[in-house]
Design an enzyme around this catalytic site. Structure first.
Site, PDB file in Angstrom:
ATOM      1  N   TYR A 147       0.680  -1.262  -0.041  1.00 56.71           N
ATOM      2  CA  TYR A 147      -0.074  -0.056  -0.418  1.00 56.71           C
ATOM      3  C   TYR A 147       0.743   1.214  -0.458  1.00 56.71           C
ATOM      4  CZ  TYR A 147       0.729   0.836   4.690  1.00 56.71           C
ATOM      5  OH  TYR A 147       1.661   0.713   6.671  1.00 56.71           O
ATOM      6  N   CYS A 148       0.403   2.785  -0.113  1.00 53.50           N
ATOM      7  CA  CYS A 148       0.792   3.553  -0.787  1.00 53.50           C
ATOM      8  C   CYS A 148      -0.238   5.100   0.008  1.00 53.50           C
ATOM      9  CB  CYS A 148       1.505   4.019  -2.236  1.00 53.50           C
ATOM     10  SG  CYS A 148       0.138   3.568  -2.877  1.00 53.50           S
ATOM     11  N   TRP A 149      -0.661   5.710  -0.295  1.00 52.69           N
ATOM     12  CA  TRP A 149      -0.820   6.942   0.667  1.00 52.69           C
ATOM     13  C   TRP A 149      -2.429   6.445  -0.520  1.00 52.69           C
ATOM     14  CZ3 TRP A 149      -2.486   9.784   4.082  1.00 52.69           C
ATOM     15  CH2 TRP A 149      -3.248  10.764   4.153  1.00 52.69           C
ATOM     16  N   TYR A 204      -3.404   3.744   2.349  1.00 53.97           N
ATOM     17  CA  TYR A 204      -3.750   4.009   3.659  1.00 53.97           C
ATOM     18  C   TYR A 204      -4.479   5.254   3.962  1.00 53.97           C
ATOM     19  CZ  TYR A 204      -2.280   6.853   8.103  1.00 53.97           C
ATOM     20  OH  TYR A 204      -2.702   7.803   9.509  1.00 53.97           O
TER      21      TYR A 204
END
Length: 344
Positions: free
Chosen positions: A91-93, A120
């Protein structure tokens, strides 16, 4: 691609959770158990973001080159020993390009990687929803009492006896008072505290009570959710008591580190000048300078802490049935007595 997406509810199915955001983003908060494998460093993200405002195409090209180099580094080091059956969740932002790039390369290699839908940001929305809903699921027993009476010690003793305990001060890394900052352990961010609080709440069963100390709405710089405060206001309460001498002894143990930096201690005391006046401050600082630890804490208990508790008591004291306990003896025995009374 949609077949490469996984929902937050599916996260337990994966072998590892990979956070590809920058180290700064990761430090502020992350999914529990995640490891950080940034595809952009803190500095690189600033470079790409600044360039994007001037030339989006060039920023994308430069950023892609940075991501490729960082991905290669992680594949050669961090992920070099992962088996071919490995199932990572990435995952990222917002579940966008950064996590998409790593997921795509992992799948090309042969791992069964998936990208967290919503990233996130989606996880953070879930945390906030849980903070609203989770506190009301449980039955609480609140440990109330004056500063230094041994509430935290009794809470830990209850935990040692198998009780469900919610250690808010432990999660916040702060004892909740003016002098309550932990030595060499800064408080987490509000987001990280929220994450830890949700994890703690979701680890409880509704079949047994949860023991917790009475707290104000703020512990150091961190805020407790209103949903939790409402639940604690209607909880059963135990009033923990101890003699003045016992309380002084506890504070001398808990705050011994303050005397390692007397100038900082004096500066903290100075913040009470407006409330107590210059004469009281001068007396306390004279005791500090003379190394009179017990006398200083006794003065602070009598002149500051107890009056402050009396003023705030209607706000922080849970309502309901109370019993008096003096934890000067064996705290484990006291904890067993409490459990016998409230565990049913």
């Amino acid at each position: 691609m949609k077949d490469q997406l996984a929902t937050l509810a599916e996260r337990s199915r994966f072998d590892e959770i990979i956070d590809v955001r920058t180290p700064a983003e990761f430090a502020e908060d992350h999914l529990p158990g995640a490891i950080n494998a940034p595809v952009l460093s803190n500095a690189e993200r600033v470079i790409v973001g600044t360039l994007y405002k001037q030339n989006p195409f060039e920023a994308t090209r430069v950023g892609a080159a940075m991501v490729a180099r960082n991905l290669a580094q992680h594949l050669d080091t961090l992920f070099a020993d992962r088996p071919h059956t490995w199932r990572p969740l990435v995952y990222c932002w917002r579940g966008g390009k950064r996590s998409g790039a790593m997921t795509a390369w992992m799948n090309l290699i042969g791992w069964r990687a998936r990208q967290l839908e919503g990233g996130y940001k989606g996880y953070r929305r879930w945390v906030l929803d849980e903070l609203d809903a989770a506190p009301a699921r449980y039955r609480y027993v609140v440990l109330a009492g004056n500063t230094g009476c041994g509430k935290t010690r009794l809470l830990h003793a209850l935990g040692a006896e198998g009780a469900q305990v919610l250690d808010l001060e432990g999660l916040a890394r702060h004892r909740g008072s003016l002098l309550g900052a932990w030595p060499d352990a800064p408080q987490p961010s509000q987001k990280a505290f929220d994450t830890a609080l949700v994890a703690a709440l979701n680890g409880f069963t509704t079949e047994r009570p949860v023991f917790v100390e009475a707290e104000s709405k703020r512990i150091g710089l961190l805020h407790l959710p209103e949903s939790l405060m409402q639940a604690l206001r209607s909880a059963a309460a135990i009033t923990v008591s101890a003699s003045l001498a016992q309380r002084v002894a506890y504070l001398c143990q808990d705050y011994a580190h303050l005397f390692d930096a007397p100038a900082d201690f004096a500066a903290k005391l100075a913040r009470l000048t407006e409330l107590h006046g210059k004469e009281a401050l001068a007396r306390w600082q004279a005791l500090l300078a003379a190394g009179e630890r017990a006398a200083l804490f006794e003065a602070l208990i009598v002149e500051h802490y107890d009056p402050a508790y009396r003023r705030s008591r209607p706000q922080i004291r849970a309502s309901g049935e109370t019993i008096q306990i003096a934890p000067a003896g064996d705290l484990n025995e006291v904890a067993r007595q409490v459990l016998a009374r409230f565990a049913a």
